[in-house]
Design an enzyme around this catalytic site. Structure first.
Site, mmCIF file in Angstrom:
data_model
loop_
_atom_site.group_PDB
_atom_site.id
_atom_site.type_symbol
_atom_site.label_atom_id
_atom_site.label_comp_id
_atom_site.label_asym_id
_atom_site.label_seq_id
_atom_site.Cartn_x
_atom_site.Cartn_y
_atom_site.Cartn_z
ATOM 1 N N HIS A 8 41.785 51.109 36.784
ATOM 2 C CA HIS A 8 40.464 50.518 36.984
ATOM 3 C C HIS A 8 40.118 50.464 38.477
ATOM 4 O O HIS A 8 39.079 50.969 38.904
ATOM 5 C CB HIS A 8 40.448 49.117 36.368
ATOM 6 C CG HIS A 8 39.132 48.412 36.447
ATOM 7 N ND1 HIS A 8 38.251 48.350 35.391
ATOM 8 C CD2 HIS A 8 38.525 47.749 37.467
ATOM 9 C CE1 HIS A 8 37.172 47.674 35.760
ATOM 10 N NE2 HIS A 8 37.311 47.290 37.018
ATOM 11 N N GLU A 9 41.005 49.879 39.246
ATOM 12 C CA GLU A 9 40.717 49.731 40.683
ATOM 13 C C GLU A 9 40.721 51.086 41.399
ATOM 14 O O GLU A 9 39.996 51.281 42.364
ATOM 15 C CB GLU A 9 41.707 48.756 41.335
ATOM 16 C CG GLU A 9 41.731 47.354 40.717
ATOM 17 C CD GLU A 9 40.366 46.682 40.619
ATOM 18 O OE1 GLU A 9 39.452 47.058 41.381
ATOM 19 O OE2 GLU A 9 40.213 45.802 39.743
ATOM 20 N N HIS B 71 37.196 52.367 41.186
ATOM 21 C CA HIS B 71 36.348 51.768 42.230
ATOM 22 C C HIS B 71 36.651 52.400 43.592
ATOM 23 O O HIS B 71 35.746 52.750 44.351
ATOM 24 C CB HIS B 71 36.624 50.259 42.338
ATOM 25 C CG HIS B 71 35.998 49.423 41.260
ATOM 26 N ND1 HIS B 71 34.647 49.422 41.007
ATOM 27 C CD2 HIS B 71 36.542 48.523 40.390
ATOM 28 C CE1 HIS B 71 34.388 48.562 40.013
ATOM 29 N NE2 HIS B 71 35.517 48.007 39.619
ATOM 30 N N GLU C 77 31.115 49.856 38.305
ATOM 31 C CA GLU C 77 31.900 49.543 37.113
ATOM 32 C C GLU C 77 31.995 50.765 36.188
ATOM 33 O O GLU C 77 32.989 50.932 35.477
ATOM 34 C CB GLU C 77 31.285 48.332 36.398
ATOM 35 C CG GLU C 77 32.209 47.608 35.454
ATOM 36 C CD GLU C 77 33.448 46.974 36.097
ATOM 37 O OE1 GLU C 77 33.563 46.951 37.349
ATOM 38 O OE2 GLU C 77 34.325 46.524 35.333
#
Ligand code: ZN
Length: 488
Positions: A250-251, A254, A280
Site C-alpha cells: 500500500h505505502e 503512494h 489512494e
C-alpha cells in the site's frame, strides 16, 4: 517561481518533521517537536498568503506550459487560503487538539457521550469554514475540495450511492463470516525476522532501491515523499497476520506516485499527486489488484516459504491467494477486506455529510452509525469503541476526507480495466516477478503529471470518461465468482 519554491520547501520540511515524529523521535520530545512543526506550518502559511504573492500571481507572464500550470494552481490555492480568516484557522486547530484528547479518553472509556460536545464544536467550526465560500452549491463542497480539488458533493454522492447499491447485495451474497476453511493456520506465528525478509524481497522485486527509498516501522503506517528522490515508507509487524506485507505494498503505491513525478515539477505547487483519491487509487492498486492477484502469489510463494517456513511450508499459493481475498463482515474499517471496505467508508461519508448539512445531530450519531452498519453490512455494533469511535478523523476536524478512500478504489477499478486492455499479460509478468511494465505504465499515464491536471481532467485523459464505479464493481464480482468456483 522563487517564492513558490520557498513555500514548497517549507511544506517538505514540515513533512520531514512529521516523519521524524512518527518514526524516530524520542517519545519525551513530543511537546518541543510540536513547537517546531507549528512554527514551520505558520511560516509556510504566512509566506504563501502574503499580499506580495497575490501581486506576483496577478502580474505573472508564464514562460512555458509548466509555468502556466503553476500559476493556475497557485492562484486557485491562494484564493482559497485568503478567504479563511487566520483566527478561524487557529480556532479550528485548537478545537481539533482538544477534541483529539477527548476522543482518546472517550475511546478508552468506551463511551461516546463525553466526546459529543467536542465533536459538536468541530462540526460547527467546519460549517463556519464552509460559510467562507458562500458561492458553494453545497456546504460540504469547500471541505471536499481541500482533498479532491474541483469535485462537487453531488458528484461524490452519486458515485458512492452507485457503489453502495452494488456492494450491499455483493456482500449479502457472501457465505457467513465464520467460514474457517478460508483461514490460514491461525496459531502458527509469523516471526518478525521472516516478515522483514519477505517485505524486503517484495520491495526489491517492485523496483525499490536504497538510494531513493527507506523502509521503517511506525504504529500507523504511512508514506512520505519528502522529494521525488527521497521516498520514505513505513509498515508494522504483527505476529499473527500478514499486514506487514500488504501495508508495505500500500505505502509503496503512494511512494511510487511521488517518485515518478516529472522532476521539472519539483519545488512547485504541482510536485505532488493530483488529489487524495488519486493517491489512494495508487496505494490500493498495488495492495489489492497486484498484491492479491494469482500472479503475485505464484511469484511470492517460494519467497514466503523461504522467509517464513513454519507458516507457509504446508500451503499452496492457491490457498494463500484465496485466503487473502476472503470476505468477512466485520466491524473495523482498517482491517476490513477489499469487498466490504467501501461500505465502511460510505457509512462515514453519509453520516458526516448529514452532520455538515445539519440533518443529523451529534447526539444521534451512534444510533445512526449502528443502523447503517446493520443495513449495509449486516453486523450488530456491540459498543462505541467498535463503532462510531473507531477512527481518529472526526476528532481532528477532518470532514471531506473519508470519501476519498472509496473514490480512490473506484479510480483504481477504472485504471485496472484500462491497464488490462493495454497490458493483457500482466498476471503472467507478475508470476515471473516482473512488475516493471505496470510501474512504467503508471509513471507514463498518471504519475509524471503531478498536479498539472485537475483530478477529473486526469481521469478523463487516462480512462476517457468521468468517475464510474462500474469497473470496480465488475472487478470485485469477478473475484468473488473465481473464489466461489475454487470453493466448489
Ligand atoms: Zn493510503
Amino acid at each position: 517561481m522563487a517564492r513558490l519554491a520557498e513555500v514548497a520547501d517549507l511544506g517538505r520540511t514540515a513533512m520531514l518533521l512529521a516523519w521524524d515524529q512518527e518514526v524516530c523521535m524520542p517519545r519525551g520530545a513530543a511537546a518541543e517537536h510540536g513547537e517546531l512543526r507549528a512554527t514551520v506550518d505558520r511560516l509556510t502559511h504566512e509566506r504563501f498568503v502574503d499580499d506580495r504573492v497575490g501581486e506576483l500571481l496577478e502580474a505573472a507572464s508564464p514562460r512555458d506550459e509548466i509555468e502556466a500550470d503553476v500559476v493556475r494552481a497557485a492562484r486557485r490555492e491562494y484564493d482559497k487560503a485568503r478567504r479563511v480568516p487566520a483566527d478561524l484557522v487557529a480556532e479550528i486547530t485548537r478545537a481539533a487538539a482538544n477534541a483529539r484528547a477527548a476522543w482518546l479518553e472517550a475511546t478508552e472509556a468506551n463511551a461516546f457521550a463525553p466526546f459529543a460536545p467536542f465533536l459538536e464544536r468541530n462540526v460547527e467550526l467546519s460549517r463556519r469554514l464552509s460559510a467562507c465560500f458562500p458561492e458553494a452549491e453545497h456546504p460540504y463542497d469547500p471541505l471536499l475540495d481541500d482533498f479532491e480539488p474541483g469535485m462537487r458533493t453531488a458528484d461524490a454522492r452519486a458515485a458512492l450511492e452507485r457503489l453502495r447499491d452494488g456492494l450491499v447485495p455483493l456482500v449479502a451474497g457472501v457465505p457467513p463470516s465464520d467460514d474457517s476453511s478460508l483461514d490460514l493456520p491461525a496459531d502458527e506465528p509469523l516471526p518478525e525476522a521472516g516478515q522483514r525478509a519477505l517485505v524486503r524481497t517484495a520491495l526489491e522485486a517492485l523496483g525499490v532501491d536504497d538510494d531513493h527509498w527507506r523502509l521503517d516501522e511506525a504504529a500507523h503506517p504511512f508514506s512520505s515523499g519528502i522529494t521525488s528522490g527521497d521516498i520514505r515508507i513505513t509498515t508494522r509487524y504483527h505476529e499473527h497476520d500478514l499486514e506487514s506485507l500488504f501495508s508495505t505494498l500500500h505505502e509503496f503505491g503512494h511512494g511510487l506516485y511521488e517518485h515518478q513525478i516529472d522532476p521539472a515539477l519539483a519545488r512547485t505547487p504541482l510536485g505532488h499527486g493530483a488529489s487524495a483519491a488519486w493517491h489512494e487509487s495508487q496505494s490500493r492498486l498495488w495492495e489489492n489488484m497486484v498484491g492479491r492477484s494469482p500472479g503475485f502469489w505464484r511469484w511470492c510463494m517460494p519467497h514466503a516459504q523461504a522467509a517464513l517456513p513454519g507458516y507457509f511450508a504446508q500451503l499452496t499459493w492457491q490457498e494463500v491467494q484465496r485466503s487473502v481475498n476472503a470476505v468477512r463482515r466485520t466491524l473495523i474499517r482498517v482491517s476490513a477486506d477489499e469487498v466490504t471496505y467501501g461500505l465502511h467508508v460510505i457509512v462515514r461519508f453519509e453520516l458526516e455529510l448529514a452532520l455538515i448539512e445539519g440533518e443529523l445531530e451529534v447526539a444521534d450519531l451512534p444510533a445512526a452509525w449502528n443502523d447503517r452498519m446493520r443495513s449495509y453490512l449486516g453486523v450488530e455494533v456491540p459498543d462505541d469503541r467498535q463503532g462510531v469511535l473507531q477512527d481518529v478523523h472526526w476528532s481532528e476536524g477532518l470532514f471531506g476526507y473519508f470519501p476519498t478512500y472509496a473514490i480512490g478504489n473506484v479510480i483504481a477499478g477504472q485504471l485496472w480495466a484500462r491497464i488490462g486492455d493495454e497490458l493483457p499479460d500482466l498476471d503472467e509478468r507478475f508470476a515471473a516477478g516482473d512488475f516493471s511494465a505496470l510501474r512504467e505504465w503508471l509513471g507514463e499515464h498518471v504519475h509524471r503529471h503531478g498536479r498539472r491536471l485537475m483530478p477529473d481532467e486526469l481521469l478523463e485523459r487516462v480512462v476517457g470518461g468521468p468517475l464510474d464505479p462500474g469497473p470496480y464493481l465488475a472487478y470485485l464480482e469477478r473475484k468473488l465468482q473465481a473464489s466461489a468456483q475454487l470453493m466448489a
